[in-house]
Design a protein around this motif. Structure first.
Motif, PDB file in Angstrom:
ATOM      1  N   ILE A  90       0.862  -1.173   0.000  1.00 35.32           N
ATOM      2  CA  ILE A  90       0.000   0.000   0.000  1.00 35.32           C
ATOM      3  C   ILE A  90       0.904   1.230   0.000  1.00 35.32           C
ATOM      4  CG2 ILE A  90      -1.682   1.367   1.282  1.00 35.32           C
ATOM      5  CD1 ILE A  90      -2.909  -1.065   0.074  1.00 35.32           C
ATOM      6  N   LEU A  91       0.776   2.066  -1.013  1.00 36.02           N
ATOM      7  CA  LEU A  91       1.551   3.312  -1.039  1.00 36.02           C
ATOM      8  C   LEU A  91       1.030   4.248   0.039  1.00 36.02           C
ATOM      9  CD1 LEU A  91       1.939   4.028  -4.854  1.00 36.02           C
ATOM     10  CD2 LEU A  91       3.526   2.894  -3.307  1.00 36.02           C
ATOM     11  N   LYS A  92       1.945   4.952   0.664  1.00 32.89           N
ATOM     12  CA  LYS A  92       1.563   5.812   1.780  1.00 32.89           C
ATOM     13  C   LYS A  92       1.982   7.254   1.518  1.00 32.89           C
ATOM     14  CE  LYS A  92       1.982   2.054   5.126  1.00 32.89           C
ATOM     15  NZ  LYS A  92       2.594   1.614   6.389  1.00 32.89           N
ATOM     16  N   PRO A  93       1.096   8.213   1.855  1.00 31.99           N
ATOM     17  CA  PRO A  93       1.487   9.624   1.759  1.00 31.99           C
ATOM     18  C   PRO A  93       2.390   9.993   2.924  1.00 31.99           C
ATOM     19  CG  PRO A  93      -0.700   9.463   2.697  1.00 31.99           C
ATOM     20  CD  PRO A  93      -0.281   8.053   2.346  1.00 31.99           C
ATOM     21  N   GLU A  94       2.872  11.213   2.947  1.00 31.59           N
ATOM     22  CA  GLU A  94       3.717  11.664   4.042  1.00 31.59           C
ATOM     23  C   GLU A  94       2.850  12.126   5.202  1.00 31.59           C
ATOM     24  OE1 GLU A  94       6.552  14.597   3.074  1.00 31.59           O
ATOM     25  OE2 GLU A  94       7.147  13.666   1.207  1.00 31.59           O
ATOM     26  N   PRO A  95       2.764  11.356   6.295  1.00 33.28           N
ATOM     27  CA  PRO A  95       2.008  11.822   7.446  1.00 33.28           C
ATOM     28  C   PRO A  95       2.754  12.965   8.127  1.00 33.28           C
ATOM     29  CG  PRO A  95       3.039   9.716   7.912  1.00 33.28           C
ATOM     30  CD  PRO A  95       3.371  10.057   6.501  1.00 33.28           C
ATOM     31  N   GLU A  96       2.049  13.901   8.714  1.00 28.66           N
ATOM     32  CA  GLU A  96       2.683  15.093   9.260  1.00 28.66           C
ATOM     33  C   GLU A  96       2.948  14.994  10.756  1.00 28.66           C
ATOM     34  OE1 GLU A  96       0.180  18.312   8.230  1.00 28.66           O
ATOM     35  OE2 GLU A  96       0.560  18.185   6.079  1.00 28.66           O
ATOM     36  N   THR A  97       2.495  13.910  11.392  1.00 35.47           N
ATOM     37  CA  THR A  97       2.617  13.845  12.844  1.00 35.47           C
ATOM     38  C   THR A  97       3.422  12.647  13.317  1.00 35.47           C
ATOM     39  OG1 THR A  97       0.514  12.645  12.941  1.00 35.47           O
ATOM     40  CG2 THR A  97       0.436  15.036  13.211  1.00 35.47           C
ATOM     41  N   ARG A  98       4.214  12.040  12.441  1.00 35.74           N
ATOM     42  CA  ARG A  98       4.981  10.877  12.838  1.00 35.74           C
ATOM     43  C   ARG A  98       6.457  11.101  12.525  1.00 35.74           C
ATOM     44  NH1 ARG A  98       1.875   6.773  10.137  1.00 35.74           N
ATOM     45  NH2 ARG A  98       3.814   5.639   9.858  1.00 35.74           N
ATOM     46  N   TRP A  99       7.320  10.666  13.420  1.00 38.01           N
ATOM     47  CA  TRP A  99       8.756  10.883  13.214  1.00 38.01           C
ATOM     48  C   TRP A  99       9.266  10.131  12.000  1.00 38.01           C
ATOM     49  CZ3 TRP A  99      12.310   7.000  13.130  1.00 38.01           C
ATOM     50  CH2 TRP A  99      11.926   5.763  13.656  1.00 38.01           C
ATOM     51  N   SER A 100       8.594   9.031  11.641  1.00 43.20           N
ATOM     52  CA  SER A 100       9.041   8.227  10.498  1.00 43.20           C
ATOM     53  C   SER A 100       8.398   8.669   9.196  1.00 43.20           C
ATOM     54  CB  SER A 100       8.702   6.749  10.753  1.00 43.20           C
ATOM     55  OG  SER A 100       7.314   6.596  10.978  1.00 43.20           O
ATOM     56  N   ALA A 101       7.895   9.916   9.159  1.00 45.12           N
ATOM     57  CA  ALA A 101       7.118  10.378   8.008  1.00 45.12           C
ATOM     58  C   ALA A 101       7.849  10.222   6.683  1.00 45.12           C
ATOM     59  CB  ALA A 101       6.731  11.847   8.203  1.00 45.12           C
ATOM     60  N   ARG A 102       9.149  10.412   6.679  1.00 40.63           N
ATOM     61  CA  ARG A 102       9.886  10.373   5.425  1.00 40.63           C
ATOM     62  C   ARG A 102      10.217   8.947   4.976  1.00 40.63           C
ATOM     63  NH1 ARG A 102       9.379  14.891   2.422  1.00 40.63           N
ATOM     64  NH2 ARG A 102       9.535  16.714   3.731  1.00 40.63           N
ATOM     65  N   GLU A 103      10.148   8.002   5.886  1.00 36.83           N
ATOM     66  CA  GLU A 103      10.477   6.624   5.528  1.00 36.83           C
ATOM     67  C   GLU A 103       9.286   5.906   4.900  1.00 36.83           C
ATOM     68  OE1 GLU A 103      12.069   2.536   7.691  1.00 36.83           O
ATOM     69  OE2 GLU A 103      11.028   4.066   8.835  1.00 36.83           O
ATOM     70  N   GLU A 104       8.070   6.225   5.364  1.00 39.49           N
ATOM     71  CA  GLU A 104       6.889   5.479   4.954  1.00 39.49           C
ATOM     72  C   GLU A 104       6.649   5.457   3.436  1.00 39.49           C
ATOM     73  OE1 GLU A 104       5.226   3.558   6.832  1.00 39.49           O
ATOM     74  OE2 GLU A 104       6.229   4.111   8.690  1.00 39.49           O
ATOM     75  N   PRO A 105       6.786   6.583   2.726  1.00 36.76           N
ATOM     76  CA  PRO A 105       6.536   6.525   1.279  1.00 36.76           C
ATOM     77  C   PRO A 105       7.645   5.798   0.506  1.00 36.76           C
ATOM     78  CG  PRO A 105       6.475   8.796   2.119  1.00 36.76           C
ATOM     79  CD  PRO A 105       7.086   7.959   3.158  1.00 36.76           C
ATOM     80  N   VAL A 106       8.861   5.738   1.091  1.00 37.46           N
ATOM     81  CA  VAL A 106      10.001   5.191   0.360  1.00 37.46           C
ATOM     82  C   VAL A 106      10.011   3.667   0.379  1.00 37.46           C
ATOM     83  CG1 VAL A 106      12.518   5.113   0.228  1.00 37.46           C
ATOM     84  CG2 VAL A 106      11.368   7.240   0.870  1.00 37.46           C
ATOM     85  N   LYS A 107       9.741   3.085   1.543  1.00 37.55           N
ATOM     86  CA  LYS A 107       9.929   1.648   1.732  1.00 37.55           C
ATOM     87  C   LYS A 107       9.149   0.778   0.745  1.00 37.55           C
ATOM     88  CE  LYS A 107      10.273   0.394   5.970  1.00 37.55           C
ATOM     89  NZ  LYS A 107       9.896   0.062   7.358  1.00 37.55           N
ATOM     90  N   PRO A 108       7.820   0.976   0.582  1.00 34.99           N
ATOM     91  CA  PRO A 108       7.091   0.087  -0.334  1.00 34.99           C
ATOM     92  C   PRO A 108       7.544   0.206  -1.784  1.00 34.99           C
ATOM     93  CG  PRO A 108       5.699   1.909   0.373  1.00 34.99           C
ATOM     94  CD  PRO A 108       6.927   1.950   1.227  1.00 34.99           C
ATOM     95  N   ILE A 109       7.914   1.412  -2.200  1.00 35.60           N
ATOM     96  CA  ILE A 109       8.369   1.595  -3.580  1.00 35.60           C
ATOM     97  C   ILE A 109       9.742   0.975  -3.778  1.00 35.60           C
ATOM     98  CG2 ILE A 109       9.027   3.323  -5.294  1.00 35.60           C
ATOM     99  CD1 ILE A 109       6.860   5.113  -4.178  1.00 35.60           C
TER     100      ILE A 109
END
Length: 286
Positions: A90-109
């Motif tokens: 599942i592709l994920k947008p950049e959440p604004e309230t989580r410290w891992s915000a920048r990792e979430e969109p990168v990992k699945p791709i």
């Protein structure tokens, strides 16, 4: 309720609340210095990553492309269904309230790059695509079960990780990126980026290869900015841990108690006197 009885205050990181010049926390401290401010550590750490990733135009473009890709699929239920059928992700947008915000969109791709490219190529020739079909999917998570002492220690470990493993992080990422480029026949040396020459620079300093440019972005800019942001944003947490951390370190308290006896432990007594000095109207350090 008299403000003089207040001993702590906690808000999110919005400037109007947490600002150290005219925010609510600063105005409260001016009236009562014992009202220690505790900020949202998760949010602070996320902001450190956010600003580090915004330091260079290339990294802004990179994360912007990932965000646009996620929006492309999530704004259409038809596209989203195709994504779920074709890929186990599942592709994920950049959440604004989580410290891992920048990792979430990168990992699945990163882990499903080939399948994603095939899907996009198939969709590029699909005449049934409807750009007006929209759908929004959002998920937010926050971990609140952590005390300030553990948070301070975790942050120190994270800082050490980036400092000690900078080379390994860079080399692993660069190797994976160049392997992808090779697999897809993407030329990475089409041009040599010319850096503005500054006083003292030699001729070799101003012409950067693709590899050198990525190295400059990751090591010399992004990771250094991340470290600086973490330092600046963790000052309040460190102050808090210096005051109260010893009270939360139960394992250490029991260890000292067994080996030395609590009454004979000068370090423990010094900590007690220190916190009592700050709360002179509440506590007797002795």
């Amino acid at each position: 309720m008299p403000l003089k009885h207040c001993r702590s205050q906690c808000y999110d990181n919005s400037a109007v609340m947490a600002g150290n010049k005219s925010g609510v926390q600063q105005r409260t401290i001016e009236k009562n210095s014992k009202a220690v401010f505790v900020n949202c550590d998760n949010h602070s750490l996320n902001l450190a990553g956010f600003h580090a990733a915004s330091e260079e135009s290339d990294t802004v473009t990179f994360f912007g492309t990932l965000d646009a890709l996620c929006n492309f699929f999530s704004r259409s239920t038809i596209r989203w269904d195709k994504l779920r059928i074709a890929l186990p992700i599942i592709l994920k947008p950049e959440p604004e309230t989580r410290w891992s915000a920048r990792e979430e969109p990168v990992k699945p791709i990163c882990h499903n790059f080939d399948d994603l490219v095939i899907l996009l190529e198939e969709m590029s020739t699909d005449l049934k695509e409807n750009v007006d079909t929209r759908n929004r999917i959002q998920k937010r998570l926050q971990d609140h079960q952590i005390n300030s002492h553990n948070a301070a220690n975790d942050l120190k470990v994270l800082e050490m990780h980036f400092n000690e493993n900078k080379e390994a992080i860079f080399n692993e990422s660069l190797s994976a990126a160049f392997e992808l480029c090779e697999n897809y026949d993407v030329m990475v040396e089409l041009r040599t980026k010319i850096k503005k020459r500054m006083p003292g620079d030699t001729a070799s300093d101003v012409r950067l290869s693709a590899k050198q440019e990525v190295m400059r972005l990751m090591k010399g800019t992004t990771i250094d900015r991340l470290h600086t942001e973490m330092k600046q944003r963790s000052t309040g947490l460190e102050d808090l841990d210096n005051k109260f951390g010893f009270l939360l370190d139960v394992e250490q308290i029991l260890k000292k108690g067994k080996s030395l006896g609590l009454l004979d432990d000068e370090g423990m007594k010094e900590n007690c006197l220190h916190v009592a000095e700050f709360y002179s109207s509440d506590l007797d350090g002795n």
